[in-house]
Design a protein around this motif. Sequence first.
Motif, PDB file in Angstrom:
ATOM      1  N   GLU A   1      36.625  13.932  38.696  1.00 31.54           N
ATOM      2  CA  GLU A   1      36.123  15.297  38.498  1.00 31.54           C
ATOM      3  C   GLU A   1      34.702  15.438  39.036  1.00 31.54           C
ATOM      4  OE1 GLU A   1      36.524  15.754  34.320  1.00 31.54           O
ATOM      5  OE2 GLU A   1      38.715  16.028  34.382  1.00 31.54           O
ATOM      6  N   ILE A   2      33.852  14.446  38.799  1.00 32.92           N
ATOM      7  CA  ILE A   2      32.460  14.517  39.266  1.00 32.92           C
ATOM      8  C   ILE A   2      32.408  14.536  40.785  1.00 32.92           C
ATOM      9  CG2 ILE A   2      30.274  13.265  39.371  1.00 32.92           C
ATOM     10  CD1 ILE A   2      30.925  12.199  36.540  1.00 32.92           C
TER      11      ILE A   2
ATOM     12  N   ARG B   1      29.244  17.567  43.288  1.00 29.89           N
ATOM     13  CA  ARG B   1      27.929  17.171  42.754  1.00 29.89           C
ATOM     14  C   ARG B   1      27.215  16.180  43.676  1.00 29.89           C
ATOM     15  NH1 ARG B   1      25.884  16.614  37.411  1.00 29.89           N
ATOM     16  NH2 ARG B   1      23.642  16.240  37.610  1.00 29.89           N
TER      17      ARG B   1
ATOM     18  N   ARG C   1      37.269  11.330  34.756  1.00 33.10           N
ATOM     19  CA  ARG C   1      35.921  11.902  34.789  1.00 33.10           C
ATOM     20  C   ARG C   1      35.243  11.621  36.122  1.00 33.10           C
ATOM     21  NH1 ARG C   1      31.691  11.307  29.913  1.00 33.10           N
ATOM     22  NH2 ARG C   1      32.709  13.265  29.365  1.00 33.10           N
TER      23      ARG C   1
ATOM     24  N   MET D   1      24.653   7.712  37.876  1.00 31.50           N
ATOM     25  CA  MET D   1      24.385   8.609  39.000  1.00 31.50           C
ATOM     26  C   MET D   1      22.943   8.431  39.460  1.00 31.50           C
ATOM     27  SD  MET D   1      24.752  12.765  39.321  1.00 31.50           S
ATOM     28  CE  MET D   1      26.534  12.699  39.287  1.00 31.50           C
TER      29      MET D   1
ATOM     30  N   SER E   1      33.857  17.692  42.308  1.00 31.21           N
ATOM     31  CA  SER E   1      33.127  18.915  41.960  1.00 31.21           C
ATOM     32  C   SER E   1      32.099  19.284  43.014  1.00 31.21           C
ATOM     33  CB  SER E   1      32.409  18.727  40.618  1.00 31.21           C
ATOM     34  OG  SER E   1      31.281  17.861  40.765  1.00 31.21           O
TER      35      SER E   1
ATOM     36  N   ILE F   1      26.073   7.895  33.061  1.00 28.75           N
ATOM     37  CA  ILE F   1      27.143   8.834  32.716  1.00 28.75           C
ATOM     38  C   ILE F   1      27.865   8.288  31.491  1.00 28.75           C
ATOM     39  CG2 ILE F   1      29.268   9.929  33.504  1.00 28.75           C
ATOM     40  CD1 ILE F   1      28.192   9.617  36.372  1.00 28.75           C
TER      41      ILE F   1
END
Length: 362
Positions: free
Chosen positions: A138-139, A144, A135, A287, A142, A300
């Motif tokens: 992925e964050i 972000r 995860r 975050m 991505s 998160i």
Amino acid sequence: MTKRLKIGIIGSGGIARFHVEAYQKLPYVDVVAVADVVPGRAQQFAENLGLTDAQTFDSHTEMLKLDLDGVSICTPNASHHRTSVDALRAGKQVLLEKPMSVTLNEALDMVKASRETGNMLTIGFQPRYDPNMKRLQEIVQSGRLGNVYYVETGGGRRRGMPGGTFIRKDLAGAGAMADIGCYSLDMALNTLGHPRPLTVSAFTSNHFGRNPLYHPEADRFEVEDFGVAMVRFENDLVLSFKISWAMHMDTLGATMFLGSDAGIKVTPFGTGPWSGVWDGSIGSMTMFHDDFGGHTETPIPLISHSVNLFQAKVHDFAEAVRDGRPAPIPAEQILIQQAIIDGVLRSAEQRREVSVELPHNV
């Protein structure tokens, strides 16, 4: 009908037991051979784990003459290079315990052998199988966080110094950097997508390992128990890396990824004197960003799971061998962190910043 895999084990220390126990949970795998350079040790290991039909050897080269589909290499660090290259050139698929090697040149030779033979070389970093590590990756990937420009990682045990082969330079090559530092580097580099390092400036010490007040084998302690480094990468990315087997402090801090749009702070799972390093799961993720005109912190949520990370690593290797898939954790990726560790040790010895030289084809 599923083909039964024949697996050999090179090295019969503590970590080898976990490999065998993981293989024994797979109905299509037979552990048929064990090799260890200490006479009689492989035989005793096989008996202790109920490997009644396994052949045992005092030489890995003799074992590699068998018709094996793959091998797990569980030897001290200094022999990773030779045993891996021998196994690859003998036509075997290879699961190698971390760290990959002692030097960068050894790692390059291992990748070369894998490419030339077409045989798999995968390196055992089980934290990658944690759903929360996935995860995090992925964050970050991505976009972000925006442009990630600074990462801080590492782990610190207040007391957690091993002994035996881990503290001998001729067998381990390095201390905390190779033993647990490689986990911190893999966590950061895999999350970032394996950027290429350019320079390293580092410091290492062994104040605790060499002191009989803190270590029973102080007179034989030859490696570092602490290290810190600043690593520059391409694209103006900087990594602060710190690691400790022992210290007068409770923590070296969280891992953080700072981006132009947001940042993430990550803490490791676990408590106690041997915790605080990235050899397992994640404890928390938060975050930091700006929303609604102000500073915002967003926890998160962690994914609840029952994945046995070590078993997942071994099972993924076996399935890749069975199905003809590529290496689950390619040696080319781990080559990046090996280049950094090599740079750390060179920089600390020379007391200056050093360049990291990697061939363009890796």
